[in-house]
Design an enzyme around this catalytic site. Structure first.
Site, mmCIF file in Angstrom:
data_model
loop_
_atom_site.group_PDB
_atom_site.id
_atom_site.type_symbol
_atom_site.label_atom_id
_atom_site.label_comp_id
_atom_site.label_asym_id
_atom_site.label_seq_id
_atom_site.Cartn_x
_atom_site.Cartn_y
_atom_site.Cartn_z
ATOM 1 N NE ARG A 107 -3.794 0.606 2.041
ATOM 2 C CZ ARG A 107 -4.999 0.687 2.604
ATOM 3 N NH1 ARG A 107 -5.190 1.390 3.698
ATOM 4 N NH2 ARG A 107 -6.027 0.042 2.082
ATOM 5 C CG HIS A 134 -8.513 0.155 -2.551
ATOM 6 N ND1 HIS A 134 -7.698 -0.925 -2.281
ATOM 7 C CD2 HIS A 134 -9.150 0.444 -1.366
ATOM 8 C CE1 HIS A 134 -7.824 -1.274 -1.018
ATOM 9 N NE2 HIS A 134 -8.697 -0.468 -0.441
ATOM 10 C CD GLN A 137 -13.133 -2.030 -0.290
ATOM 11 O OE1 GLN A 137 -12.293 -1.935 0.593
ATOM 12 N NE2 GLN A 137 -14.309 -2.610 -0.092
ATOM 13 C CG ASP A 225 -14.320 6.108 -0.353
ATOM 14 O OD1 ASP A 225 -14.220 5.976 0.890
ATOM 15 O OD2 ASP A 225 -13.405 5.803 -1.138
ATOM 16 C CB CYS A 266 -14.150 0.849 0.620
ATOM 17 S SG CYS A 266 -13.455 2.503 0.840
ATOM 18 N NE ARG A 294 -10.097 -5.283 0.778
ATOM 19 C CZ ARG A 294 -9.372 -4.248 1.202
ATOM 20 N NH1 ARG A 294 -9.957 -3.246 1.824
ATOM 21 N NH2 ARG A 294 -8.069 -4.192 0.972
HETATM 22 N N1 CP Z 1 -11.121 -0.165 2.789
HETATM 23 C C1 CP Z 1 -9.842 -0.195 3.164
HETATM 24 O O1 CP Z 1 -8.892 -0.353 2.355
HETATM 25 O O2 CP Z 1 -9.659 -0.160 4.515
HETATM 26 P P1 CP Z 1 -8.288 0.115 5.261
HETATM 27 O O3 CP Z 1 -7.787 1.472 4.843
HETATM 28 O O4 CP Z 1 -8.618 0.045 6.733
HETATM 29 O O5 CP Z 1 -7.300 -0.957 4.856
#
Ligand code: CP
Length: 308
Positions: A107, A134, A137, A225, A266, A294
């Site tokens: 990430r 992403h 997700q 979001d 998400c 996830r």
């Molecule tokens: N939705 C998501 O990626 O959550 P986090 O940022 O907690 O990993």
């Protein structure tokens, strides 16, 4: 090598195979304590590096638990604690990690870091979120929609608010899974044209509708979001809130959509901002199934990456 970098870079048949495997693996674990291993252990003997240059709850936990359930081991690393955060090149980091681990999930901020990591790594690399996309997700979101309502092909997804990185991966998925997509938000926050063009080129209907109540007519999925993403300057907070307030998902907007629509987010959410608590906790919300999925979707992604 099977890197999982973005949905538009992955073959649609492979994406479908991952979703189907995610459904099957979830079914096979029903009722078991989370810490027990799966019957099959496709990651036995495998080591997975999980690198975070940004905060995470869901991504970190779901990858870590998923690897362990499949018999593998993880090393969770913060970018700042590594030499990566202190001047070592991405290419050198990728080559070194490839000598220790079988799979890398990262990430990061700029997607160029992800793509450079994949270019120089000798092991598969997974996108755990960048400023632009992403994909993990959205794999979980597709699994979630299909377990509630059946095939997503031909359905209508309505994205409310900011055309951000999660929105971008939803547009990639529209093209690859064959559903339609409507964006409703202020013009300053439209998704990048490149993402919309991809979905259109694949045959999806992609529309922009500034009136949220018109946009949600006939929606099968309504998505919200956060109004200020991790990569947005906090100084823009008030300006963004003012622009985005007409796009809040609340009971009136869900009623305009109808009972067939599910609500997705998400997470993490800001209750009372992009969505009200009554919608998050209401009968059309599937947000905690998304969070759970996830785990299952990413297990399938990791198996695909490793051919396991
Ligand atoms: N939705 C998501 O990626 O959550 P986090 O940022 O907690 O990993």
């Amino acid at each position: 090598m099977n890197h999982f970098l973005d949905i538009h870079k992955t073959d649609p048949a492979d994406l479908r195979g991952m979703i189907d495997q995610a459904h099957a693996m979830k079914q096979a674990r029903q009722g078991r304590p989370k810490g027990t291993p799966d019957d099959e252990l496709p990651l036995a003997g495998r080591m997975v590096a999980l690198i975070f240059e940004k905060p995470s709850t869901r991504t970190r936990l779901s990858f870590d638990v998923g690897v362990r359930q499949m018999g593998g081991q993880t090393m969770v690393l913060s970018g700042n604690d590594m030499q990566l955060g202190h001047g070592e090149t991405i290419a050198d980091t990728a080559r070194v990690l490839s000598r220790y681990v079988d799979l890398i999930m990262i990430r990061t901020f700029d997607e160029s870091v992800l793509y450079e990591m994949a270019e120089y790594a000798d092991v598969p690399v997974i996108n755990g979120l960048t400023d632009r996309t992403h994909p993990c997700q959205i794999m979980a979101d597709i699994q979630t929609y299909e377990e509630h309502r059946g095939p997503i092909a031909g359905k209508k997804v309505v994205w409310t608010g900011d055309g951000n990185n999660v929105c971008a991966s939803f547009l990639h998925a529209a093209g690859q899974f064959g559903f339609d997509f409507t964006f409703t938000g202020p013009p300053q926050l439209d998704p990048e044209t490149e993402f919309m063009d991809f979905a259109r080129a694949k045959g999806s209907k992609v529309e922009i509708e500034r009136d949220a109540f018109k946009a949600v007519q006939g929606a099968d999925i309504i998505v919200a979001d956060t109004w200020v993403s991790m990569h947005d300057a906090q100084s823009s907070r008030e300006r963004r809130h003012n622009m985005l307030r007409p796009y809040q998902v609340n009971d009136a907007l869900m009623a305009a959509a109808g009972d067939q629509a599910v609500f997705m987010h998400c997470l993490p959410a800001h209750r009372g901002e992009e969505v009200t608590s009554s919608v998050m906790d209401g009968p059309q919300s599937v947000i905690f199934d998304e969070a759970e999925n996830r785990l299952h979707a990413q297990k399938a992604v990791m198996r695909w990456c490793l051919g396991a």
